[in-house]
Design a protein around this motif. Structure first.
Motif, mmCIF file in Angstrom:
data_model
loop_
_atom_site.group_PDB
_atom_site.id
_atom_site.type_symbol
_atom_site.label_atom_id
_atom_site.label_comp_id
_atom_site.label_asym_id
_atom_site.label_seq_id
_atom_site.Cartn_x
_atom_site.Cartn_y
_atom_site.Cartn_z
ATOM 1 N N UNK A 102 0.829 -1.208 0.000
ATOM 2 C CA UNK A 102 0.000 0.000 0.000
ATOM 3 C C UNK A 102 0.868 1.264 0.000
ATOM 4 N N UNK A 103 1.973 1.247 0.730
ATOM 5 C CA UNK A 103 2.872 2.407 0.743
ATOM 6 C C UNK A 103 3.485 2.628 -0.636
ATOM 7 N N UNK A 104 3.827 1.531 -1.322
ATOM 8 C CA UNK A 104 4.362 1.645 -2.677
ATOM 9 C C UNK A 104 3.299 2.224 -3.624
ATOM 10 N N UNK A 105 2.068 1.752 -3.453
ATOM 11 C CA UNK A 105 0.974 2.280 -4.269
ATOM 12 C C UNK A 105 0.770 3.768 -4.019
ATOM 13 N N UNK A 106 0.863 4.170 -2.745
ATOM 14 C CA UNK A 106 0.712 5.583 -2.392
ATOM 15 C C UNK A 106 1.795 6.399 -3.087
ATOM 16 N N UNK A 107 3.027 5.924 -3.039
ATOM 17 C CA UNK A 107 4.136 6.625 -3.697
ATOM 18 C C UNK A 107 3.911 6.748 -5.199
ATOM 19 N N UNK A 108 3.480 5.646 -5.810
ATOM 20 C CA UNK A 108 3.214 5.648 -7.256
ATOM 21 C C UNK A 108 2.084 6.628 -7.588
ATOM 22 N N UNK A 109 1.010 6.587 -6.808
ATOM 23 C CA UNK A 109 -0.136 7.463 -7.055
ATOM 24 C C UNK A 109 0.215 8.938 -6.819
ATOM 25 N N UNK A 110 1.037 9.203 -5.798
ATOM 26 C CA UNK A 110 1.473 10.577 -5.568
ATOM 27 C C UNK A 110 2.295 11.089 -6.746
ATOM 28 N N UNK A 111 3.118 10.217 -7.325
ATOM 29 C CA UNK A 111 3.891 10.581 -8.514
ATOM 30 C C UNK A 111 2.974 10.892 -9.684
ATOM 31 N N UNK A 112 1.941 10.060 -9.852
ATOM 32 C CA UNK A 112 0.981 10.308 -10.929
ATOM 33 C C UNK A 112 0.259 11.634 -10.719
ATOM 34 N N UNK A 113 -0.150 11.888 -9.489
ATOM 35 C CA UNK A 113 -0.845 13.141 -9.180
ATOM 36 C C UNK A 113 0.053 14.326 -9.521
ATOM 37 N N UNK A 114 1.319 14.240 -9.154
ATOM 38 C CA UNK A 114 2.253 15.334 -9.444
ATOM 39 C C UNK A 114 2.389 15.524 -10.953
ATOM 40 N N UNK A 115 2.505 14.419 -11.710
ATOM 41 C CA UNK A 115 2.622 14.528 -13.171
ATOM 42 C C UNK A 115 1.357 15.125 -13.777
ATOM 43 N N UNK A 175 -1.621 19.587 -16.161
ATOM 44 C CA UNK A 175 -2.763 20.505 -16.123
ATOM 45 C C UNK A 175 -2.281 21.958 -16.101
ATOM 46 N N UNK A 176 -1.243 22.243 -15.305
ATOM 47 C CA UNK A 176 -0.700 23.603 -15.247
ATOM 48 C C UNK A 176 -0.140 24.019 -16.605
ATOM 49 N N UNK A 177 0.573 23.095 -17.260
ATOM 50 C CA UNK A 177 1.121 23.393 -18.584
ATOM 51 C C UNK A 177 0.002 23.622 -19.591
ATOM 52 N N UNK A 178 -1.053 22.809 -19.504
ATOM 53 C CA UNK A 178 -2.184 22.962 -20.421
ATOM 54 C C UNK A 178 -2.860 24.320 -20.212
ATOM 55 N N UNK A 179 -2.991 24.740 -18.966
ATOM 56 C CA UNK A 179 -3.583 26.050 -18.677
ATOM 57 C C UNK A 179 -2.711 27.172 -19.232
#
Length: 97
Positions: A23-36, A41-45
């Motif tokens: 679960x901690x690995x999944x959290x890390x992976x998901x946090x990376x996805x959220x950051x990307x 989204x910021x670049x698109x804006x």
């Protein structure tokens, strides 16, 4: 019986620790996805804002060009009328001679 329970609890603890790690690995992976995704989204804006500015600039240029065309058409019309008057005057002068 107590030893069996102890080994069962140890097994459950080991499984729980493995699940926590997963679960901690999944959290890390998901946090990376959220950051990307946030970055994307910021670049698109930013690109959207740039495109809107470019559109406004092009619309201003279009209005200016259309105004110039209208002005030139009016000037052309005026000059054509003057030319016709001059031709008529010339014809009248030639016919008087």
């Amino acid at each position: 019986d107590a030893n069996r329970q102890i080994s069962e609890y140890k097994f459950k603890l080991s499984k729980a620790e493995q699940e926590i790690t997963t679960l901690e690995q999944n959290i890390g992976r998901l946090e990376g996805q959220v950051a990307r995704y946030k970055n994307a989204a910021e670049n698109a804006e930013k690109v959207e804002d740039e495109l809107k500015a470019e559109k406004r600039k092009l619309q201003r240029e279009l209005r200016t060009a259309l105004d110039k065309i209208e002005e030139m058409e009016m000037t052309n019309s005026h000059l054509m009328k003057r030319l016709e008057k001059m031709k008529a005057n010339r014809t009248a002068l030639l016919s008087q001679q």
